[in-house]
Design an enzyme around this catalytic site. Structure first.
Site, PDB file in Angstrom:
ATOM      1  N   THR A 191       0.855  -1.201   0.000  1.00  0.00           N
ATOM      2  CA  THR A 191       0.000   0.000   0.000  1.00  0.00           C
ATOM      3  C   THR A 191       0.885   1.243   0.000  1.00  0.00           C
ATOM      4  O   THR A 191       0.695   2.168  -0.804  1.00  0.00           O
ATOM      5  CB  THR A 191      -0.928   0.005   1.246  1.00  0.00           C
ATOM      6  OG1 THR A 191      -1.738  -1.158   1.181  1.00  0.00           O
ATOM      7  CG2 THR A 191      -1.787   1.251   1.295  1.00  0.00           C
ATOM      8  N   SER A 204       5.086  -6.769  -1.550  1.00  0.00           N
ATOM      9  CA  SER A 204       4.842  -6.843  -0.112  1.00  0.00           C
ATOM     10  C   SER A 204       5.340  -8.166   0.451  1.00  0.00           C
ATOM     11  O   SER A 204       5.250  -9.205  -0.210  1.00  0.00           O
ATOM     12  CB  SER A 204       3.332  -6.733   0.103  1.00  0.00           C
ATOM     13  OG  SER A 204       3.028  -6.811   1.465  1.00  0.00           O
ATOM     14  N   GLY A 205       5.812  -8.144   1.693  1.00  0.00           N
ATOM     15  CA  GLY A 205       6.354  -9.354   2.311  1.00  0.00           C
ATOM     16  C   GLY A 205       5.328 -10.396   2.682  1.00  0.00           C
ATOM     17  O   GLY A 205       5.562 -11.595   2.536  1.00  0.00           O
ATOM     18  N   HIS A 206       4.149  -9.935   3.164  1.00  0.00           N
ATOM     19  CA  HIS A 206       3.251 -10.934   3.765  1.00  0.00           C
ATOM     20  C   HIS A 206       2.549 -11.830   2.750  1.00  0.00           C
ATOM     21  O   HIS A 206       1.820 -12.749   3.140  1.00  0.00           O
ATOM     22  CB  HIS A 206       2.263 -10.276   4.739  1.00  0.00           C
ATOM     23  CG  HIS A 206       1.167  -9.468   4.128  1.00  0.00           C
ATOM     24  ND1 HIS A 206      -0.085  -9.971   3.939  1.00  0.00           N
ATOM     25  CD2 HIS A 206       1.131  -8.199   3.686  1.00  0.00           C
ATOM     26  CE1 HIS A 206      -0.858  -9.031   3.416  1.00  0.00           C
ATOM     27  NE2 HIS A 206      -0.140  -7.940   3.243  1.00  0.00           N
ATOM     28  N   CYS A 256      -9.197  -7.154   1.231  1.00  0.00           N
ATOM     29  CA  CYS A 256      -9.175  -5.730   1.565  1.00  0.00           C
ATOM     30  C   CYS A 256     -10.565  -5.129   1.463  1.00  0.00           C
ATOM     31  O   CYS A 256     -10.833  -4.087   2.001  1.00  0.00           O
ATOM     32  CB  CYS A 256      -8.215  -4.984   0.657  1.00  0.00           C
ATOM     33  SG  CYS A 256      -6.581  -5.667   0.751  1.00  0.00           S
TER      34      CYS A 256
HETATM   35  N1  PMP Z   1      -1.604  -4.713  -4.028  1.00  0.00           N
HETATM   36  C1  PMP Z   1      -2.085  -5.942  -4.171  1.00  0.00           C
HETATM   37  C2  PMP Z   1      -2.233  -6.509  -5.549  1.00  0.00           C
HETATM   38  C3  PMP Z   1      -2.443  -6.697  -3.063  1.00  0.00           C
HETATM   39  O1  PMP Z   1      -2.929  -7.933  -3.217  1.00  0.00           O
HETATM   40  C4  PMP Z   1      -2.282  -6.132  -1.774  1.00  0.00           C
HETATM   41  C5  PMP Z   1      -2.691  -6.909  -0.543  1.00  0.00           C
HETATM   42  N2  PMP Z   1      -4.051  -7.250  -0.538  1.00  0.00           N
HETATM   43  C6  PMP Z   1      -1.780  -4.825  -1.664  1.00  0.00           C
HETATM   44  C7  PMP Z   1      -1.444  -4.152  -2.815  1.00  0.00           C
HETATM   45  C8  PMP Z   1      -1.577  -4.179  -0.336  1.00  0.00           C
HETATM   46  O2  PMP Z   1      -0.472  -4.777   0.303  1.00  0.00           O
HETATM   47  P1  PMP Z   1      -0.098  -4.488   1.820  1.00  0.00           P
HETATM   48  O3  PMP Z   1      -1.046  -5.305   2.626  1.00  0.00           O
HETATM   49  O4  PMP Z   1       1.315  -4.931   1.937  1.00  0.00           O
HETATM   50  O5  PMP Z   1      -0.242  -3.031   2.049  1.00  0.00           O
END
Ligand code: PMP
Length: 415
Positions: free
Chosen positions: A93, A220-222, A343
């Site tokens: 994000t 992103s790491g997670h 999300c």
């Molecule tokens: N972009 C995409 C394509 C995602 O799948 C996600 C996570 N749902 C994000 C951005 C946001 O990532 P983060 O949780 O690391 O902020």
């Protein structure tokens, strides 16, 4: 070696215990992944003994700075670019915001147009919406029924004021992969920068700066078995960015704030593991994907959302006729599934599915099923069988009309 094996065994037990202890099998790897024990081991010393601030000028600080440099080097070695081109962020994000706001705020007068796509993640779409409120011009490209972007429309949308195009590498809800190298060529031929959100692609499909030619890359790491709260942004040397926040001058002045060394070390380790096994793991997941679809053939009245061909190996997204989304999820509560993007899950509304289906003809019961490192063939068959059995039972006891389905979708409650 023995220590690693021991922790891997303990972890397998933990997974089984956790996933089955709560009577749930995990099929939501695109929302997040469990942390790999090898990632935890790599991070361990930096929480306690090696806790120094990498900007401090003493031995503790120097050791932390060396670990940080090594992590950045590992990321550059795997994904490409120079070590200094990688900026650590709190996740995708923030990386998306830094890329898009950063470029557009620094763009000269007369270059305040940006292009994105309707199926992007909300962190991209909402950032673009914010910039539109600040006076930028934003073009949001549509997709076809399979989730593909038209390159002809992209070419037409680029104008002399266009500064940036932001198109994701692969979609988080329907798994559709965009042809990034072709998109990059279109952008670069016209002097436009390309940002890509590669959060769902990295670790699943071949991805590197030299393959995609993107000027900015977020991840992103997670999503790759690393803890939450860490990500990174690649910024090509020719890109000028305005930082989101100001302060200590860390990360070349682009991202002020003390850098979380343990998380950065973990991110590099997670990426190394993901890349090492990517090819065999993707093939395995692809077979699971096929096996699931094959099994579902005995069920009538469902469709796959998004292209089957240009698709991540770990994603399935299906809409099912004649059942209600909530009823279906409740009846399948032994599985951790998603009705769309995690999300957006508070309101169960998917802007991605709406983009694929503007007339609202898709049935509202939609499941996103995502596989990962600990998904087995047995569990995939179990899910497919339980799904078929449940849908048939629900259809029998509670017939669900098509008209109501459309109304629910338009009411933005379910998709
Ligand atoms: N972009 C995409 C394509 C995602 O799948 C996600 C996570 N749902 C994000 C951005 C946001 O990532 P983060 O949780 O690391 O902020």
């Amino acid at each position: 070696m023995r220590k690693v094996l021991k922790s891997l065994c303990a972890f397998s037990f933990y997974c089984v215990f956790c996933f089955h202890g709560k009577a749930q099998e995990y099929f939501d790897y695109q929302a997040t992944t469990p942390c790999d024990p090898r990632v935890i081991s790599a991070m361990a010393p930096y929480w306690t003994k090696e806790f120094g601030n990498p900007h401090a000028h003493h031995a503790f600080g120097e050791r932390a700075a060396a670990a940080l440099l090594k992590a950045r080097q590992q990321i550059a070695d795997i994904l490409g670019g120079k070590t200094r081109d990688w900026i650590f962020t709190s996740g995708a994000t923030e990386a998306n915001a830094l890329a898009i706001k950063g470029v557009m705020l620094a763009a000269p007068y007369g270059k305040k147009h940006l292009i994105t796509c309707v199926t992007e993640h909300k962190s991209v779409l909402d950032t673009c919406r914010f910039l539109a409120q600040q006076g930028c011009k934003v073009t949001v490209l549509p997709v076809d029924r399979e989730g593909h972007l038209s390159l002809t429309l992209l070419k037409k949308a680029i104008r002399p004021e266009t500064m940036l195009v932001s198109i994701m590498a692969a979609n988080n809800e329907i798994g559709v992969i965009h042809p990034l190298s072709q998109i990059a060529k279109i952008c670069h031929d016209r002097g436009v920068l390309l940002h890509t959100d590669a959060t769902q692609a990295i670790g699943q499909i071949p991805f590197s700066i030299s393959l995609t030619h993107a000027d900015l890359v977020s991840f992103s790491g997670h999503k790759i078995y690393c803890p939450k709260g860490i990500g990174a942004l690649y910024v090509a040397p020719h890109v000028v960015l305005t930082p989101l926040f100001h302060g200590g001058g860390q990360e070349r002045g682009l991202r002020a704030g003390t850098v979380p060394v343990p998380l950065c070390v973990g991110l590099a380790k997670a990426l190394e593991i993901a890349e090492e096994k990517r090819s065999t793991e993707s093939q395995r997941l692809s077979l699971l994907q096929k096996a699931f679809l094959q099994r579902l053939r005995t069920l009538k009245g469902w469709c796959l959302n998004g292209s089957l061909k240009e698709r991540l190996p770990n994603n399935l997204n299906i809409s099912i006729e004649g059942v209600d989304s909530e009823d279906l999820l409740a009846a399948l509560s032994e599985f951790a599934l998603s009705t769309g993007s995690a999300c957006n899950s508070d309101i169960h509304f998917s802007h991605v599915l709406e983009a694929l289906d503007p007339e609202g003809i898709l049935p509202p019961a939609t499941l996103r099923i995502s596989f990962g490192r600990y998904t087995t063939e047995v569990s995939v068959h179990r899910l497919a069988d339980r799904l078929i059995e449940t849908v048939e039972k629900l259809r029998h006891i509670k017939p669900f009309g098509g008209k109501r389905a459309c109304k629910t979708k338009k009411g933005m409650i379910a998709h």
